[in-house]
Design an enzyme around this catalytic site. Structure first.
Site, PDB file in Angstrom:
ATOM      1  N   VAL A  58       0.839  -1.204   0.000  1.00  0.00           N
ATOM      2  CA  VAL A  58       0.000   0.000   0.000  1.00  0.00           C
ATOM      3  C   VAL A  58       0.873   1.253   0.000  1.00  0.00           C
ATOM      4  O   VAL A  58       0.672   2.180  -0.790  1.00  0.00           O
ATOM      5  CB  VAL A  58      -0.955   0.018   1.220  1.00  0.00           C
ATOM      6  CG1 VAL A  58      -1.830   1.272   1.185  1.00  0.00           C
ATOM      7  CG2 VAL A  58      -1.822  -1.230   1.246  1.00  0.00           C
ATOM      8  N   GLU A  94     -10.102   5.637   6.753  1.00  0.00           N
ATOM      9  CA  GLU A  94     -10.991   4.914   5.830  1.00  0.00           C
ATOM     10  C   GLU A  94     -10.377   3.589   5.359  1.00  0.00           C
ATOM     11  O   GLU A  94     -11.091   2.602   5.156  1.00  0.00           O
ATOM     12  CB  GLU A  94     -11.288   5.808   4.625  1.00  0.00           C
ATOM     13  CG  GLU A  94     -12.249   5.250   3.600  1.00  0.00           C
ATOM     14  CD  GLU A  94     -13.665   5.078   4.142  1.00  0.00           C
ATOM     15  OE1 GLU A  94     -14.019   3.918   4.412  1.00  0.00           O
ATOM     16  OE2 GLU A  94     -14.387   6.070   4.286  1.00  0.00           O
ATOM     17  N   VAL A 130     -10.904  -0.295   7.059  1.00  0.00           N
ATOM     18  CA  VAL A 130     -12.017  -1.224   6.880  1.00  0.00           C
ATOM     19  C   VAL A 130     -12.379  -1.313   5.399  1.00  0.00           C
ATOM     20  O   VAL A 130     -12.643  -0.300   4.756  1.00  0.00           O
ATOM     21  CB  VAL A 130     -13.267  -0.771   7.675  1.00  0.00           C
ATOM     22  CG1 VAL A 130     -14.419  -1.748   7.444  1.00  0.00           C
ATOM     23  CG2 VAL A 130     -12.961  -0.657   9.159  1.00  0.00           C
ATOM     24  N   GLY A 173     -10.817  -1.923   2.542  1.00  0.00           N
ATOM     25  CA  GLY A 173      -9.954  -1.421   1.475  1.00  0.00           C
ATOM     26  C   GLY A 173     -10.460  -0.185   0.780  1.00  0.00           C
ATOM     27  O   GLY A 173     -10.595   0.881   1.372  1.00  0.00           O
ATOM     28  N   ILE A 211     -13.328   0.527  -0.430  1.00  0.00           N
ATOM     29  CA  ILE A 211     -14.758   0.870  -0.316  1.00  0.00           C
ATOM     30  C   ILE A 211     -14.961   2.038   0.635  1.00  0.00           C
ATOM     31  O   ILE A 211     -14.565   1.966   1.791  1.00  0.00           O
ATOM     32  CB  ILE A 211     -15.586  -0.332   0.191  1.00  0.00           C
ATOM     33  CG1 ILE A 211     -15.337  -1.563  -0.665  1.00  0.00           C
ATOM     34  CG2 ILE A 211     -17.062   0.027   0.221  1.00  0.00           C
ATOM     35  CD1 ILE A 211     -15.993  -2.823  -0.115  1.00  0.00           C
ATOM     36  N   GLY A 245      -1.734 -15.819  -3.104  1.00  0.00           N
ATOM     37  CA  GLY A 245      -1.401 -14.595  -2.380  1.00  0.00           C
ATOM     38  C   GLY A 245      -2.590 -13.957  -1.672  1.00  0.00           C
ATOM     39  O   GLY A 245      -2.495 -12.845  -1.151  1.00  0.00           O
ATOM     40  N   GLU A 297      -2.086 -15.334   3.925  1.00  0.00           N
ATOM     41  CA  GLU A 297      -0.695 -15.287   4.359  1.00  0.00           C
ATOM     42  C   GLU A 297      -0.219 -16.669   4.801  1.00  0.00           C
ATOM     43  O   GLU A 297      -1.025 -17.572   5.023  1.00  0.00           O
ATOM     44  CB  GLU A 297      -0.561 -14.281   5.499  1.00  0.00           C
ATOM     45  CG  GLU A 297      -0.972 -12.885   5.027  1.00  0.00           C
ATOM     46  CD  GLU A 297      -0.683 -11.809   6.059  1.00  0.00           C
ATOM     47  OE1 GLU A 297       0.349 -11.906   6.745  1.00  0.00           O
ATOM     48  OE2 GLU A 297      -1.486 -10.882   6.151  1.00  0.00           O
ATOM     49  N   ASP A 325      -9.129 -10.457  12.256  1.00  0.00           N
ATOM     50  CA  ASP A 325      -9.095  -9.291  11.375  1.00  0.00           C
ATOM     51  C   ASP A 325     -10.499  -8.709  11.219  1.00  0.00           C
ATOM     52  O   ASP A 325     -10.701  -7.489  11.334  1.00  0.00           O
ATOM     53  CB  ASP A 325      -8.539  -9.706  10.001  1.00  0.00           C
ATOM     54  CG  ASP A 325      -8.606  -8.586   8.976  1.00  0.00           C
ATOM     55  OD1 ASP A 325      -7.727  -7.707   9.015  1.00  0.00           O
ATOM     56  OD2 ASP A 325      -9.542  -8.579   8.164  1.00  0.00           O
ATOM     57  N   LYS A 357     -12.403  -4.949  12.526  1.00  0.00           N
ATOM     58  CA  LYS A 357     -13.229  -4.087  11.671  1.00  0.00           C
ATOM     59  C   LYS A 357     -14.637  -3.931  12.250  1.00  0.00           C
ATOM     60  O   LYS A 357     -15.241  -2.864  12.148  1.00  0.00           O
ATOM     61  CB  LYS A 357     -13.247  -4.657  10.257  1.00  0.00           C
ATOM     62  CG  LYS A 357     -11.853  -4.533   9.607  1.00  0.00           C
ATOM     63  CD  LYS A 357     -11.675  -5.454   8.420  1.00  0.00           C
ATOM     64  CE  LYS A 357     -10.299  -5.277   7.788  1.00  0.00           C
ATOM     65  NZ  LYS A 357     -10.028  -6.305   6.753  1.00  0.00           N
TER      66      LYS A 357
END
Lengths: 447, 447
Positions: free
Chosen positions: B18, B131, B134, B136, B138, B189, B192, B203, B207
């Protein structure tokens, strides 16, 4: 704030189905709305034409007034829900000019004079918010203006008119004709007695202008939008589309495009469009709305929800009201973008759009016909993605007649310039072996 | 602005997939980003652990530094993409304390210490935007905070983890086992090497805490989230669910709930959930994310897009960066809500949630069994919505054995308190006619 520093006053113009719901929430949920803003928010007046008219929610008599100008002159936030050009435009201008915030859902006005109103708002440092003007309850304008402000939007495709989506969905699921689906929509209150604005695509065109304007930072108006409605869509079109794996939707499309001269521009258009059944927009049923956005980094996004109705639309109005009031409270309007951010893309003719065509025609039932047709496509540099003869054994084999007069051929072209696609259809019409062109609908497989 | 008034400086912490993309856009698209903000925006440094490490995009050498603190102290906007607790928390605190804007995608940190960081930001009038933490690309946090600020959100259900959605989707579409779908996800990919955080639901739980926090204006942490992963979901579960018209999704759910004592609260939970195939979330395939929101006035909304990956996530980061920079430029941070807006709902145990259960069990193949089972449900005040015996002629007629040991019975309950549902299952386990409880999965038909 014109009142005390501890309170923000709100004046509402218009009390139809959305206005009544906004009034109701401001009165019944005053504590919630005030807490969300950070100061007391009070509805102090509702301007209407007739104070005695029946409404969805009974507005307290002391709030009602017929003097809209007087109301506009004494409040911090003006919520305009009258619609149409005048007196809405004058009242909004009057409010912005004295620094009051304006929240409106007036798509027709914004699509005609949005740039002018935005400039007045910027000049006076007044918030002007209009999330409710496109796709009812769905948050779409703010995501475009803020969430995607660090990205490059390349295309927007929206189902932004619930009336036409309901009609097309009914035709698709029940086999109904356009006329009977329209009657059903009118009976259920999804279509107005005069359905012209919806059915001819004008309502969607206004929204296409607003979406294109914000996505491409350019002052488009509704006059920049190529517009075709759904009146000519037949039950036969829908049946044939369904058999080929497509659904028909009325889409408002705004996209960037590199022109012939290398200059980039934007094409805005509204027309019936075939979408593959697996496309996220294809499953948007009934009166729902959805907006599909493609951006360079974000990729594909979709926003889905209720596009009309008093309560859903009031949610968008009240979200804008809270946002505008927060800006007034903190004494600063964070305008989404100064003039320096204007890309000012020119509006291009639909002739320059890249489109795909679905063509359904009846041709003579004899050898060599397919070759003649294919030649016309090749001459116009439009290539054929697929060709189908319903009922035929194979394209090259013996052709099975579907009627006395000829056989049906369905062609989907590859992407080419709209101009070339249209010229191809015109040339097909003059071909002797082509008995009739029964249906021409654009296709979008862009995902 | 610490620099000249004509320029805003940006410091980037971390240059993974990122971060590299953010750096690339800030360098290559500097003109666009600057135009969107209204002043020149310049990336002045990228703090990394190893300046020589290979990256997705080759960051100019003069920008790289290993001294994150020094970078934080000299920029207007800090973009934190290191992740994890430390040193991220200290660096963010350091930046906010001197009034710099912070943009971060650090879900783990926000789910653990969001309230604390928000308070520091408010104290110093510094923008804190996240932003990207949560779903990506969106836009979901800003719509919740702003677009829906005049509405009451009652429920959020999100597919917010692409890894688990990919695995469940593979199991659904290919019949693969959990283990082989996980291997495939790792090969591509999407997962992980150590998939624990995704597969166990941690995860998604982070969120859920962030979504619940913003939707209900309450300081929830990940500890308030009931969390179950997908490791126990079998190919058999998915096949049985499919035969009954359901798909299994790992959902992050946040909803308000009136408790037994009449006090309202919020229940936050993550668990595999059966959704009817026609539910908008059911068709979210592969590694895509989507968040479904229900609000009192807006009704049902859905936000759909790419939930992970360098480019999509960079779009959310850059949108926040532009928004934060605009706030700095206009000299005001319009904090979404002051403390007065806090509803401060207490977090409730999942025991108080209203749930529906799907129970798949093997029972003895003899008369009277169904009556015995039904009695257990009745005793716990849980009613049965549907009962199915795959292969059986009818529930009351002769039962066809599906194996030597007994027959399969599939039950979907009506909505009841989670506690009652669980107690019912426990009681069924002790019933002599029940040979085994093969699968228990919650169902959500809420639309």
């Amino acid at each position: 704030m014109t009142g005390s520093q501890d309170q923000l006053t709100v004046g509402l113009l218009g009390a139809g189905s959305v206005g009544s719901q906004v009034a109701r929430t401001l009165v019944e949920e005053r504590e919630l709305i005030s807490a969300r803003v950070g100061v007391d928010v009070r509805l102090v007046g509702v301007a209407v034409r007739d104070t005695e008219a029946p409404r969805d929610w009974r507005i307290p008599g002391e709030l009602l007034t017929t003097d809209a100008e007087e109301l506009v002159d004494r409040v911090d936030v003006v919520v305009e829900l009258i619609g149409g050009m005048e007196p809405a435009a004058s009242l909004i201008t009057r409010a912005l000019s004295r620094g009051a915030a304006v929240v409106t859902g007036n798509k027709a006005l914004l699509a005609a004079r949005g740039a002018e109103l935005t400039a007045i708002a910027a000049e006076h440092g007044a918030p002007l918010l209009y999330e409710a003007s496109v796709a009812g309850a769905i948050p779409i304008l703010r995501p475009i203006q803020e969430s995607l402000s660090g990205d490059r939007i390349t295309k927007i495709m929206g189902i932004v008119n619930g009336t036409t989506n309901y009609i097309l969905d009914q035709m698709d699921s029940t086999g109904a004709s356009f006329d009977s689906a329209l009657l059903e929509a009118q009976r259920l209150g999804y279509a107005e007695a005069d359905p012209t604005a919806d059915v001819e695509g004008h309502d969607a065109a206004a929204k296409a202008a607003i979406l294109g304007n914000l996505a491409f930072h350019s002052p488009f108006t509704i006059d920049d939008v190529h517009c075709e409605g759904i009146r000519e869509v037949t039950a036969g079109d829908i049946e044939a589309a369904g058999a080929s794996g497509y659904v028909i939707k009325l889409l408002a499309i705004a996209e960037t495009r590199a022109g012939d001269d290398g200059e980039s521009g934007a094409v805005l258009r509204v027309h019936p469009t075939l979408l593959p059944r697996h496309h996220p927009l294809a499953s948007v049923r009934g009166a729902f709305n959805a907006v599909f956005v493609v951006a360079e980094n974000a990729g594909e996004l979709m926003f889905y929800g209720q596009g009309a109705g008093g309560r859903p639309t009031s949610s968008a109005v009240l979200g804008d009201l809270v946002t505008a009031a927060r800006q007034l409270r903190t004494g600063s309007v964070t305008a989404p973008a100064g003039p320096s951010a204007q890309q000012a893309l020119p509006a291009m003719s639909i002739d320059q759009a890249l489109t795909q065509y679905y063509i359904d025609m009846t041709v003579e039932d004899r050898e060599g016909v397919i070759a003649e047709i294919a030649r016309v496509f090749a001459d116009h540099h439009v290539s054929i993605e697929s060709m189908r003869q319903p009922g035929a054994v194979s394209l090259e084999g013996e052709v099975e007649a579907t009627g006395d007069d000829g056989v049906t051929v369905q062609i989907v072209t590859h992407v080419a310039q709209e101009r070339a696609q249209r010229d191809t259809v015109e040339a097909l019409r003059t071909l002797q072996v082509v008995e009739s062109i029964d249906s021409v609908i654009r296709v979008d497989v862009d995902r």
